[in-house]
Design an enzyme around this catalytic site. Structure first.
Site, PDB file in Angstrom:
ATOM      1  N   GLU A 190      24.892 -29.206  47.699  1.00 32.39           N
ATOM      2  CA  GLU A 190      25.046 -28.389  46.484  1.00 32.39           C
ATOM      3  C   GLU A 190      24.600 -26.944  46.659  1.00 32.39           C
ATOM      4  OE1 GLU A 190      22.975 -30.367  43.318  1.00 32.39           O
ATOM      5  OE2 GLU A 190      24.248 -32.116  43.383  1.00 32.39           O
ATOM      6  N   GLU A 381      27.055 -38.146  44.887  1.00 24.59           N
ATOM      7  CA  GLU A 381      25.976 -38.286  43.899  1.00 24.59           C
ATOM      8  C   GLU A 381      26.593 -38.480  42.524  1.00 24.59           C
ATOM      9  OE1 GLU A 381      22.867 -35.370  43.618  1.00 24.59           O
ATOM     10  OE2 GLU A 381      22.588 -35.293  45.793  1.00 24.59           O
TER      11      GLU A 381
HETATM   12  O1  IFM Z   1      17.897 -34.701  42.114  1.00 27.82           O
HETATM   13  C1  IFM Z   1      19.040 -33.890  42.225  1.00 27.82           C
HETATM   14  C2  IFM Z   1      19.504 -33.825  43.659  1.00 27.82           C
HETATM   15  O2  IFM Z   1      18.513 -33.334  44.495  1.00 27.82           O
HETATM   16  C3  IFM Z   1      20.713 -32.927  43.777  1.00 27.82           C
HETATM   17  N1  IFM Z   1      21.722 -33.287  42.827  1.00 27.82           N
HETATM   18  C4  IFM Z   1      21.337 -33.488  41.452  1.00 27.82           C
HETATM   19  C5  IFM Z   1      20.162 -34.441  41.384  1.00 27.82           C
HETATM   20  C6  IFM Z   1      19.739 -34.654  39.919  1.00 27.82           C
HETATM   21  O3  IFM Z   1      19.332 -33.464  39.359  1.00 27.82           O
END
Ligand code: IFM
Length: 486
Positions: A190, A381
């Site tokens: 990200e 994710e």
């Molecule tokens: O915890 C984070 C992760 O590190 C990166 N993506 C979003 C998740 C939730 O905020």
């Protein structure tokens, strides 16, 4: 429990399945090769912050600064994954996961960020990879999940163009040591979050609030993203799938049909969803909607950078949690767009304040797959944070389970419409340190008691296990990890 605004009377989002009826899909609908995983990240789980030669990272520094993290929490112990990875992998295997995604802490293997290697740090990731494979879990290694070595920050960190070379050297080190066993690699996690929250908003490490720092870091991260891909491919030709991950949210205008809000939504889309993705395709930055951003970025670009930013990734990791509603704002120059918080919209929201909107996963899969040269997509994710209550050794996290089912259903919806989506990784395997929010929001399928480090598979994890068919775990091993197999 899903939080509802006062006087909320609408039904839950349509994407939710009624608890009273069987789910209208099964694992078999996704095909035999679909990757079923859970994700984690070094800084959020490992702890062992000064252990066995690890150097400090910008998150070790940032969490020491007053007022940066809720309740002044830090991740010096976190979920103690460094010492408990075998237990956590046992639980992941018991769930029936096929894949496990984790990140390496750059400063654990290169305490100064470049130069001398910390053998003991590298050995840890070696053991971790072997431990995955012993349990039939394919490891996916993310090279960078936000914990830059402090020594590199002292040289400007992401704002210094030399980071492209430092990062490439680190990628090569990891590929040389682990490339024979790691089949899937994710270069960055990200970039818009660590660049934007870390260099423009100042709410993440390194805590800068500076437009120039943001632009420089953004451009160097774009270059490093592609360069990291090239470094891995040169060392692992044909033997590894190389991807990178993007944060994204389905965006809708606050007042549909309103020209200003519609245009603001397109500008926000360029910044939040496309900024790091389009350059990989050789399209350059998505500045058609934001010409001023294009001119500003030119200052950091050198001849040939458009080609250097491109790389044909084998997959894009889509990381999605919610949708955002956008309105025109005269107060935010460049983007002229603001996000309307879920709390102000009469919608259900999570502990992060994010709208509960699982359909966003489907919408983003459709949007990204519409690019003619898009590679395979993986959901690397997806998840939700809700408060958990431990009752008689169980965590009845009804809302998280419902969200998980709904999100998986949305992935299938996209797949049935022809989207090339090859996997779903829940965020997260265990509860962990949620950056500036500390330990408050819990995303895990496995509950962590941070006092005792005891693990309990939540009902969401138990449901995932049932859905995946679970794995056979010997009573002896189950006893060792404290799991009730019943
Ligand atoms: O915890 C984070 C992760 O590190 C990166 N993506 C979003 C998740 C939730 O905020």
């Amino acid at each position: 429990m899903i939080k509802l605004p006062p006087n909320y009377s609408e039904p839950l989002p349509a994407a939710f399945y009624p608890a009273s009826a069987p789910l209208p899909f099964s694992r078999a609908d996704f095909g035999p090769d679909f990757q079923w995983g859970a994700s984690a990240a070094a800084y959020q789980t490992e702890g062992a912050w000064q252990h066995q030669g690890k150097g400090p990272s910008i998150w070790d520094d940032f969490t020491r600064r007053k007022g940066t993290i809720r309740r002044s929490e830090h991740a010096r112990v976190a979920a103690d994954f460094y010492n408990r990875y075998e237990t956590d992998l046992d639980l992941a295997a018991a769930m029936g996961l096929t894949d496990f995604r984790f990140s390496a802490a750059w400063s654990r293997v290169l305490p100064e960020g470049s130069g001398a290697v910390n053998r003991r740090g590298l050995d840890f990731y070696d053991r971790l990879v072997d431990a995955c494979l012993e349990r039939d879990l394919r490891p996916m290694l993310t090279l960078y999940h936000w914990d830059l070595p402090s020594a590199l920050q002292a040289k400007g960190g992401w704002t210094n163009r030399n980071i492209v070379g430092w990062f490439s050297d680190y990628a090569q080190l990891m590929a040389r040591r682990l490339g024979d066993r790691v089949p899937h690699w994710a270069v960055l996690n990200e970039p818009m979050v660590f660049v934007g929250a870390g260099h423009l908003l100042g709410i993440h490490a390194p805590g800068r609030r500076h437009l120039g720092a943001f632009l420089a870091a953004a451009h160097h991260a774009t270059l490093a993203q592609a360069e990291g891909g090239r470094a891995l491919r040169a060392l692992l030709p044909g033997s590894a799938e190389i991807g990178t991950t993007f944060s994204c949210s389905y965006l809708t205008p606050h007042r549909p049909g309103n020209r200003q809000d519609e245009a603001a939504t397109r500008r926000a889309d360029a910044v939040l969803n496309l900024f790091f993705m389009e350059p990989t395709l050789g399209l350059g930055y998505p500045t058609a909607q934001l010409p001023a951003l294009g001119w500003l970025l030119e200052r950091y670009q050198k001849p040939g950078d458009d080609q250097r930013m491109a790389f044909d990734f084998d997959f894009w990791g889509i990381q999605n949690y919610t949708r955002e509603v956008v309105k025109f704002s005269p107060w935010l120059p460049l983007q002229w767009a603001a996000l309307v918080p879920a709390r102000q919209r009469n919608v259900p929201y999570t502990d992060m304040g994010w709208e509960v909107y699982p359909e966003s996963v489907y919408q983003m899969l459709k949007q990204y797959s519409a690019y003619p040269k898009a590679p395979k997509l993986l959901i690397t994710e997806s998840g939700s944070a809700f408060p958990d209550v431990v009752t008689d050794g169980r965590v009845p996290d009804v809302a998280r389970r419902a969200y998980l089912q709904a999100a998986i259903g949305q992935v299938l919806r996209a797949k049935r419409e022809g989207v090339d989506v090859g996997g779903y990784f829940a965020w997260s395997l265990t509860d962990n340190f949620e950056w500036a929010e500390g330990y408050g929001p819990r995303f895990g399928l496995i509950h962590v008691d941070y006092e005792t480090q005891e693990r309990i598979m939540k009902d969401s994890g138990r449901w995932y296990k049932k859905f995946l068919g679970g794995a056979v775990m010997s009573a002896e091993r189950a006893g060792k990890v404290g799991m009730n197999l019943g």
